[in-house]
Design an enzyme around this catalytic site. Structure first.
Site, PDB file in Angstrom:
ATOM      1  N   PHE A  65       0.840  -1.197   0.000  1.00 47.00           N
ATOM      2  CA  PHE A  65       0.000   0.000   0.000  1.00 47.00           C
ATOM      3  C   PHE A  65       0.867   1.236   0.000  1.00 47.00           C
ATOM      4  O   PHE A  65       1.731   1.396   0.855  1.00 47.00           O
ATOM      5  CB  PHE A  65      -0.943  -0.004   1.216  1.00 47.00           C
ATOM      6  CG  PHE A  65      -2.047  -1.003   1.054  1.00 47.00           C
ATOM      7  CD1 PHE A  65      -1.782  -2.358   1.207  1.00 47.00           C
ATOM      8  CD2 PHE A  65      -3.325  -0.599   0.713  1.00 47.00           C
ATOM      9  CE1 PHE A  65      -2.789  -3.306   1.021  1.00 47.00           C
ATOM     10  CE2 PHE A  65      -4.337  -1.529   0.534  1.00 47.00           C
ATOM     11  CZ  PHE A  65      -4.068  -2.888   0.687  1.00 47.00           C
ATOM     12  N   TYR A  70       3.176   7.936   1.702  1.00 48.71           N
ATOM     13  CA  TYR A  70       3.988   6.711   1.682  1.00 48.71           C
ATOM     14  C   TYR A  70       4.430   6.327   0.271  1.00 48.71           C
ATOM     15  O   TYR A  70       5.248   5.426   0.102  1.00 48.71           O
ATOM     16  CB  TYR A  70       3.247   5.543   2.336  1.00 48.71           C
ATOM     17  CG  TYR A  70       3.322   5.547   3.849  1.00 48.71           C
ATOM     18  CD1 TYR A  70       2.842   6.621   4.584  1.00 48.71           C
ATOM     19  CD2 TYR A  70       3.847   4.470   4.545  1.00 48.71           C
ATOM     20  CE1 TYR A  70       2.893   6.626   5.966  1.00 48.71           C
ATOM     21  CE2 TYR A  70       3.903   4.458   5.930  1.00 48.71           C
ATOM     22  CZ  TYR A  70       3.421   5.541   6.632  1.00 48.71           C
ATOM     23  OH  TYR A  70       3.472   5.532   8.005  1.00 48.71           O
ATOM     24  N   ASP A 155       4.249  -4.458   4.681  1.00 49.97           N
ATOM     25  CA  ASP A 155       4.371  -3.007   4.831  1.00 49.97           C
ATOM     26  C   ASP A 155       5.274  -2.458   3.725  1.00 49.97           C
ATOM     27  O   ASP A 155       6.080  -3.193   3.146  1.00 49.97           O
ATOM     28  CB  ASP A 155       5.031  -2.676   6.179  1.00 49.97           C
ATOM     29  CG  ASP A 155       4.012  -2.403   7.267  1.00 49.97           C
ATOM     30  OD1 ASP A 155       2.840  -2.786   7.092  1.00 49.97           O
ATOM     31  OD2 ASP A 155       4.404  -1.820   8.296  1.00 49.97           O
ATOM     32  N   GLU A 247      -3.008  -5.380  13.233  1.00 49.19           N
ATOM     33  CA  GLU A 247      -2.104  -6.376  13.834  1.00 49.19           C
ATOM     34  C   GLU A 247      -2.777  -7.126  14.980  1.00 49.19           C
ATOM     35  O   GLU A 247      -2.574  -8.338  15.154  1.00 49.19           O
ATOM     36  CB  GLU A 247      -0.830  -5.686  14.321  1.00 49.19           C
ATOM     37  CG  GLU A 247       0.237  -6.632  14.834  1.00 49.19           C
ATOM     38  CD  GLU A 247       1.543  -5.903  15.067  1.00 49.19           C
ATOM     39  OE1 GLU A 247       2.414  -5.940  14.175  1.00 49.19           O
ATOM     40  OE2 GLU A 247       1.702  -5.265  16.139  1.00 49.19           O
ATOM     41  N   ASP A 270      13.818  -4.687  12.254  1.00 50.57           N
ATOM     42  CA  ASP A 270      13.862  -3.245  12.468  1.00 50.57           C
ATOM     43  C   ASP A 270      15.079  -2.946  13.326  1.00 50.57           C
ATOM     44  O   ASP A 270      15.098  -3.288  14.509  1.00 50.57           O
ATOM     45  CB  ASP A 270      12.568  -2.789  13.153  1.00 50.57           C
ATOM     46  CG  ASP A 270      12.485  -1.278  13.262  1.00 50.57           C
ATOM     47  OD1 ASP A 270      13.543  -0.609  13.212  1.00 50.57           O
ATOM     48  OD2 ASP A 270      11.365  -0.762  13.411  1.00 50.57           O
TER      49      ASP A 270
HETATM   50  N1  UDP Z   1       0.329   3.253   4.882  1.00 52.54           N
HETATM   51  C1  UDP Z   1       0.225   4.113   3.785  1.00 52.54           C
HETATM   52  N2  UDP Z   1      -0.039   5.444   4.001  1.00 52.54           N
HETATM   53  C2  UDP Z   1      -0.215   5.963   5.251  1.00 52.54           C
HETATM   54  C3  UDP Z   1      -0.091   5.096   6.371  1.00 52.54           C
HETATM   55  C4  UDP Z   1       0.192   3.742   6.148  1.00 52.54           C
HETATM   56  O1  UDP Z   1       0.385   3.684   2.645  1.00 52.54           O
HETATM   57  O2  UDP Z   1      -0.451   7.167   5.371  1.00 52.54           O
HETATM   58  C5  UDP Z   1       0.580   1.823   4.629  1.00 52.54           C
HETATM   59  C6  UDP Z   1       2.032   1.561   4.244  1.00 52.54           C
HETATM   60  O3  UDP Z   1       2.068   0.501   3.326  1.00 52.54           O
HETATM   61  C7  UDP Z   1       2.624   1.179   5.584  1.00 52.54           C
HETATM   62  C8  UDP Z   1       1.483   0.412   6.220  1.00 52.54           C
HETATM   63  O4  UDP Z   1       0.303   1.076   5.791  1.00 52.54           O
HETATM   64  O5  UDP Z   1       3.809   0.419   5.449  1.00 52.54           O
HETATM   65  C9  UDP Z   1       1.525   0.331   7.746  1.00 52.54           C
HETATM   66  O6  UDP Z   1       1.735   1.586   8.308  1.00 52.54           O
HETATM   67  P1  UDP Z   1       3.127   1.941   9.037  1.00 52.54           P
HETATM   68  O7  UDP Z   1       4.249   1.361   8.253  1.00 52.54           O
HETATM   69  O8  UDP Z   1       3.146   3.416   9.268  1.00 52.54           O
HETATM   70  O9  UDP Z   1       2.981   1.181  10.422  1.00 52.54           O
HETATM   71  P2  UDP Z   1       4.195   0.815  11.438  1.00 52.54           P
HETATM   72  O10 UDP Z   1       5.121  -0.118  10.704  1.00 52.54           O
HETATM   73  O11 UDP Z   1       4.877   2.103  11.774  1.00 52.54           O
HETATM   74  O12 UDP Z   1       3.505   0.159  12.580  1.00 52.54           O
HETATM   75 MN    MN Z   2       5.710  -0.192   8.690  1.00 53.28          MN
END
Ligand code: UDP
Ligand code: MN
Length: 298
Positions: A65, A70, A155, A247, A270
């Site tokens: 996504f 992003y 992600d 999650e 990470d």
């Molecule tokens: N995402 C996106 N636009 C946004 C927020 C999230 O495309 O504004 C998608 C993107 O693929 C991202 C995933 O949703 O990798 C999960 O969000 P994020 O990586 O911010 O979560 P984290 O890994 O920080 O928990």
């Molecule tokens: Mn992420």
């Protein structure tokens, strides 16, 4: 499908014999009590697996996504996937985005293509991440079922740094979260409010699975994403949202639909997490640092 497994015949190959009286890894769990392999470097032979999946002409869909800001991660994500993801196999990248015009032009290796699926960008970042379940669910029967055998959902604030291949494929696949693989179940950040559909009591739970990497057959991913989405909608109607969004619901689903294969944190790492790394022989898929406050909700 089963017919293809039945007809499979390998060529003559030379490799080190598996030794019945020797564990390939003694420092980590490599098999769950329900007989699902946990994939760590050293537990599998990539050449054998490649021959098997190649002779079945397997094709894999990778869903990502790129919503709102992003989209900046897409170029490096695809560039590194071309180097490391399912090399030599058929791959469709399914890029869900609200900015189709901003998707760069890529030159992909043969047998690989990129499909843009235009979707809306929800206002709250929590909704962006949670609605992935609904969008993957819908695309499963509209598109994926006619085009690929397996779906891998990840992600996108990530890059590939080592091989991620057919060793990850199975009916239902979860990944150990890099922040919790050494912890007891009491420390897992499961949803603990009993009003939520994602609720897991303190005396249950196998592993803490990451929302950022799951997969399986198209049919299974259709089921998984459908159930998670329904649970999220039930909670939304009651005015509750689970602690870690999609999650949390995924962890609830995997508790009662146990994965048939589990990926070690090699597959979702990470560097900023401060996790113990002694058991880690490879880092295959790495979080790229981001300024969450600046990049979300824009
Ligand atoms: N995402 C996106 N636009 C946004 C927020 C999230 O495309 O504004 C998608 C993107 O693929 C991202 C995933 O949703 O990798 C999960 O969000 P994020 O990586 O911010 O979560 P984290 O890994 O920080 O928990
Ligand atoms: Mn992420």
């Amino acid at each position: 499908d089963l017919d293809r497994w039945r007809e499979l015949q390998l060529p003559r190959m030379q490799y080190n014999q598996p030794a019945t009286l020797t564990q390939s890894r003694t420092d980590v769990l490599t098999l769950t009590p329900w007989f699902a392999p946990i994939v760590w470097e050293g537990t599998f032979n990539r050449d054998i697996l490649n021959e098997q999946f190649k002779s079945m002409n397997v094709s894999i869909g990778l869903t990502v996504f790129a919503i709102k800001k992003y989209i900046v991660f897409l170029q490096h994500f695809i560039d590194t996937a071309e180097m490391f993801f399912m090399v030599g196999h058929r791959v469709n990248y399914y890029v869900f985005t609200d900015r189709p015009n901003e998707v760069p032009k890529f030159t992909l290796a043969s047998g690989r293509r990129l499909v843009i699926i235009e979707v809306i960008g929800y206002k709250r970042w929590q909704d962006v991440t949670m609605r992935r379940m609904e969008m993957i669910h819908n695309a499963s029967m509209e598109t994926f079922i006619n085009e690929v055998d397996y779906i891998v959902s990840v992600d996108m604030d990530m890059k590939f740094t080592d091989l991620v291949g057919v060793e990850i494929l199975s009916e239902r696949v979860g990944t150990l979260h890099p922040g919790y693989y050494w912890s007891g179940r009491q420390s897992f950040t499961y949803e603990r409010r009993s009003q939520s559909e994602a609720y897991i009591p303190g005396d249950e739970g196998d592993f803490y699975y990451a929302g950022g990497f799951f997969g399986g057959s198209v049919r299974e991913v259709y089921q998984l994403t459908g159930q998670c989405h329904n649970a999220m909608m039930k909670d939304k109607n009651r005015g509750i949202e689970a602690l870690w969004h999609d999650e949390s619901y995924l962890n609830k689903y995997f508790l009662y639909h146990k994965p048939t294969k589990i990926l070690s944190p090699e597959y979702l790492w990470d560097n900023g997490m401060g996790s113990p790394e002694a058991v880690l022989k490879k880092k295959r898929f790495l979080a790229v640092g981001k300024n969450s406050a600046a990049i979300r909700n824009k």
